[in-house]
Design a protein around this motif. Structure first.
Motif, PDB file in Angstrom:
ATOM      1  N   ALA A 519      37.347  39.512 -12.679  1.00 40.70           N
ATOM      2  CA  ALA A 519      37.261  40.207 -13.965  1.00 40.70           C
ATOM      3  C   ALA A 519      37.418  39.228 -15.129  1.00 40.70           C
ATOM      4  N   TYR A 520      38.312  38.251 -14.982  1.00 41.95           N
ATOM      5  CA  TYR A 520      38.506  37.274 -16.052  1.00 41.95           C
ATOM      6  C   TYR A 520      37.264  36.405 -16.216  1.00 41.95           C
ATOM      7  N   ALA A 521      36.614  36.079 -15.102  1.00 41.13           N
ATOM      8  CA  ALA A 521      35.369  35.312 -15.179  1.00 41.13           C
ATOM      9  C   ALA A 521      34.295  36.121 -15.898  1.00 41.13           C
ATOM     10  N   GLY A 522      34.200  37.423 -15.582  1.00 42.47           N
ATOM     11  CA  GLY A 522      33.252  38.301 -16.270  1.00 42.47           C
ATOM     12  C   GLY A 522      33.556  38.399 -17.749  1.00 42.47           C
ATOM     13  N   ALA A 523      34.846  38.470 -18.084  1.00 44.14           N
ATOM     14  CA  ALA A 523      35.257  38.558 -19.490  1.00 44.14           C
ATOM     15  C   ALA A 523      34.890  37.284 -20.251  1.00 44.14           C
ATOM     16  N   ALA A 524      35.039  36.136 -19.595  1.00 48.41           N
ATOM     17  CA  ALA A 524      34.712  34.865 -20.251  1.00 48.41           C
ATOM     18  C   ALA A 524      33.220  34.796 -20.581  1.00 48.41           C
ATOM     19  N   ILE A 525      32.374  35.257 -19.674  1.00 50.75           N
ATOM     20  CA  ILE A 525      30.932  35.256 -19.926  1.00 50.75           C
ATOM     21  C   ILE A 525      30.588  36.255 -21.034  1.00 50.75           C
ATOM     22  N   ALA A 526      31.247  37.428 -21.003  1.00 49.33           N
ATOM     23  CA  ALA A 526      30.967  38.484 -21.980  1.00 49.33           C
ATOM     24  C   ALA A 526      31.648  38.230 -23.323  1.00 49.33           C
TER      25      ALA A 526
END
Length: 639
Positions: A519-526
């Motif tokens: 989720a944190y990786a997704g948040a970083a991209i978003a």
């Protein structure tokens, strides 16, 4: 981030995926280390297919090579590393850790004859090996599993010292159990890793180089891209397919998310929602049959059932998981009034059909294993050959000798963290065995739960989430199968239900706050708030938190002890039930749902997911009534 460049993806992987935070090698050192990885992969394939060496020789050489490659790959800490730099202390740790394993392999027969009466030299060697592998675990896997193993190791020392206050005998007992016996580092997890996992990892590396990930994304675009909120649905479908074969929630989130998340944001989804959709879908790919991140093959081995049986029992929970996310995405699109991608911008389905041959390696692998035509490792080796043949046919992304070497190198590199995690799983299991802690854990959980199965399952769930934080899929399952599953089985839960329960909650650790790496990786991209993204991902993946409790209490959902009529009933009502739960969590169905109706439709959905005619009838009535009332209310407002 509007586009996912190669540099963006690499930076994101290094931040959130420990496996990608590696040393930088150039020139001759890079070539040497590349060939070390290639030789390791070739050696591993040869050993798993042809070697009859005793486990004490085969496994010690395997782990010794892992330690050498591990210290050549992972630096002491995250951040900028110097090019071609290997500090003196890492050389010491590498030699100190690998030498005991190679010494054990060379003198295995003599050491086995000593049994528990190992001398001081061998005790020191064992201590050095364990310290080295603990440090490599910190670098390549993460802190949570290291903390668990560390606490259990301290407990093992104090427990044995309490029984016999002799320091040397204490060290000798613990070191023998964890290093020289088959109940520690050399236990079932690392044996499974060396025998099965490594060849599947290499297969995955070859499959990647056939261009199958791009095919999956194009296929998802063609099927779902033009519907309401199309890019999010593309993310769900493509991440399910790519994640199924990747074996890494974080890695899949970053690689497919760099394409899908910017598309979702451009369509109109909020960053927190877009990042969560990708993270939840990529994580769900690990429970998606028939491959399940290669865990399906290991589950068959651990449970003593056929692979086909594992894949069949995983179907309904996986369908419910992705149906829940897909419905949530659709309802969010309707709520925001989002459109799909224009059809003229999407790949033509007719053109994609011409590339259907890219699926051949997966089809061959599943067929060979499901029909017991070949052993699992032989099936994976044959599938690797099929990958090469498919790559030769694919003129758009033709495989070359260099790509074959790249795949072997990538396979060797990816094995490091999985093997280290499996070694730590053996240490954890060994500590539990040598201290007799298993019975104490069982009685502790029984006491804490007051004998109530639901509370016992909840406590086990917490253990699984902690142990599963940041651990690759295959190693994750090995850890759960060695530590948590036996507790549930001893409490009377069916073997299949226990293994599926611990596997699911080990996997969802990657989207469960506070350590929700995917989720944190997704948040970083978003470019969104990390905690909000993690909470959204947890909400989207609600089926993964509900379904395991249902099949643990009633294994009919796993098609255990059911007939054809019951299976059909369970499938239909469960899918309808997840619709009710997804609608309640989203709060939109034709129009915004008021709090009372949200509670009622959630209750109805949960009732239909629980196998049983009475619960199905009650749940169906509640869900249908709310749907009818919502539709009628929306029509009145529109009029």
């Amino acid at each position: 981030m509007e586009t996912g460049t190669a540099a963006d993806v690499e930076a994101m992987m290094k931040k959130y995926d420990r496996e990608s935070n590696v040393r930088v090698w150039e020139g001759v050192p890079k070539t040497v280390i590349r060939w070390i990885m290639i030789c390791f992969s070739l050696y591993s394939i040869w050993v798993t297919l042809f070697s009859n060496a005793m486990p004490q020789k085969r496994l010690t050489v395997f782990v010794g090579m892992i330690i050498v490659m591990g210290y050549l790959t992972f630096p002491r800490k995250k951040g900028t590393v110097k090019v071609n730099s290997l500090p003196w202390y890492d050389i010491v740790l590498m030699v100190m850790g690998a030498f005991p394993f190679f010494w054990y392999a060379a003198n295995a027969v003599e050491i086995i004859k000593m049994s528990k009466k190992i001398d001081l030299f061998l005790v020191v060697l064992g201590c050095l090996a364990l310290l080295s592998i603990f440090e490599l675990c910190r670098r390549s896997v993460g802190i949570p599993i290291l903390c668990v193993a560390g606490v259990l190791l301290v407990y093992a020392f104090t427990n044995i010292y309490g029984r016999n206050p002799d320091v040397f005998k204490m060290f000798r007992s613990v070191v023998y159990a964890l290093f020289y016996s088959e109940s520690g580092v050399m236990a079932t997890p690392i044996n499974v890793c060396a025998k099965y996992i490594v060849v599947f990892i290499i297969f995955g590396a070859f499959l990647e180089r056939t261009g199958i990930s791009g095919f999956f994304i194009d296929l998802a675009n063609s099927l779902c891209g033009s519907t309401a909120g199309g890019p999010a649905k593309v993310a769900v479908v493509s991440s399910a397919l790519c994640g199924m074969v990747s074996g890494s929630s974080v890695g899949n989130t970053v690689t497919t998310g760099s394409v899908t998340i910017p598309m979702m944001k451009r369509t109109g989804y909020k960053g927190e929602f877009a990042g969560a959709v990708e993270a939840a879908s990529s994580t769900g790919g690990q429970i998606m049959p028939p491959i399940m991140g290669a865990a399906a093959f290991l589950m068959a081995e651990y449970m003593g059932i056929t692979y086909a049986e594992v894949a069949m029992r995983a179907i309904l929970p996986a369908v419910l998981y992705f149906t829940g996310i897909y419905i949530a995405v659709h309802l969010e699109a309707r709520k925001l009034g989002l459109k799909g991608i224009p059809k003229e911008e999407l790949p033509k389905f007719g053109n994609l059909i011409k590339k259907i041959y890219l699926l051949l390696p997966l089809v061959v692998l599943v067929y060979l294993v499901a029909t017991n035509t070949r052993t699992m490792q032989s099936s994976a080796a044959i599938a690797i050959i099929v990958c090469i043949l498919v790559g030769l046919v694919n003129k758009d992304d033709r495989i070359t000798v260099n790509k074959i070497l790249d795949a072997l190198e990538a396979g060797g590199r990816s094995t490091i963290s999985v093997a280290v995690a499996c070694s730590m799983a053996g240490v954890i299991a060994g500590c539990i065995t040598v201290t007799g802690l298993a019975s104490k854990l069982l009685s502790g959980i029984m006491t804490a739960s007051m004998g109530i199965p639901l509370i016992a399952l909840f406590l086990t769930m917490l253990c699984c989430i902690v142990l599963g934080m940041g651990v690759p899929t295959t190693a994750n399952y090995c850890i759960m199968a060695s530590t948590c599953a036996p507790i549930l089985i001893q409490m009377g839960f069916p073997v299949v239900s226990a293994h599926f329960f611990v596997f699911y909650f080990g996997i969802v650790a990657d989207i469960t706050p506070p350590v929700a790496l995917a989720a944190y990786a997704g948040a970083a991209i978003a470019k969104s708030n990390a905690m909000k993204t993690a909470l959204n991902a947890t909400k989207l993946a609600i089926a993964a938190f509900i379904v395991p409790y249902i099949f643990a209490m009633n294994p009919a959902m796993l098609f255990v002890d059911t007939n054809a009529i019951q299976v059909i009933q369970i499938c239909i009502t469960s899918v309808m039930g997840i619709f009710g739960v997804a609608a309640a969590l989203n709060g939109y169905l034709y129009k915004h749902i008021n709090p009372l109706f949200r509670l009622l439709i959630a209750a109805g959905g949960l009732a239909m997911m629980i196998p049983g005619t009475l619960t199905d009838v009650v749940g169906l009535a509640l869900v249908v009534v709310i749907i009818v009332l919502q539709r009628a209310s929306a029509k009145r407002v529109a009029a």
